[in-house]
Design a protein around this motif. Structure first.
Motif: not given
Length: 172
Positions: A79-93
């Protein structure tokens, strides 16, 4: 990771260890043909485990990165790893999930891929990485002088529900 892992937070370290051992530097003993990053590179070349558009959690499941000992903790970790799809990253886009997958695809496309290291950072620290997935090439283990592809995911302790502290103060 607070609300997602709940009382299974204690398993986060060992779950990172699974990734870090599986994707770490290979052992150079004679009896081992493959292991660590060279084994994952071979698996990636043969089976395309990491693919653009495939969530990181699905590849993690395939590689058994949720552990074997505690199904509740494993499912919460996924579930944590799935949640990462809702989190931004250091790479635009790119979402956090896309950032991890794309970085792994690029890394395993190299002739000599870097070993990989996954860790957490405090998502509440706005002076640090904050609430985003960060991927860097660095030396995350001070006692190992080797460059890794380091994946840092945002985490924070469970936040008490709103109003919980108010109830305590009224009882006093």
């Amino acid at each position: 990771m607070g609300a997602l892992m709940a009382e299974d937070d204690i398993y986060i370290g060992p779950l990172f260890d699974l990734f870090n051992l599986r994707f770490g530097p290979e052992q150079r003993d004679v009896e081992f043909d493959a292991g660590g990053v060279s084994e994952i590179k071979a698996l990636q070349e043969e089976f395309s485990i990491f693919q653009e558009g495939r969530p990181f959690v699905e590849s993690a499941k395939l590689l058994g990165l949720g552990g074997l000992g505690n199904n509740r903790a494993k499912n919460r970790w996924y579930n944590v790893l799935t949640w990462l799809a809702k989190v931004p990253s250091d790479q635009d886009g790119e979402t956090g999930d896309q950032r991890i997958v794309n970085a792994l695809i690029k890394n395993f496309g190299r002739k000599s891929p870097l070993p990989c290291f996954m860790k957490a950072h405090d998502s509440r620290d706005s002076a640090g990485y904050g609430l985003k997935v960060v991927v860097r090439e660095d030396t995350p283990i001070f006692y190992i002088d080797r460059t890794y592809l380091t994946i840092s995911v945002p985490m924070a302790p469970k936040v008490p529900p709103a109003g919980k502290d108010k109830k305590k103060s009224k009882k006093k």
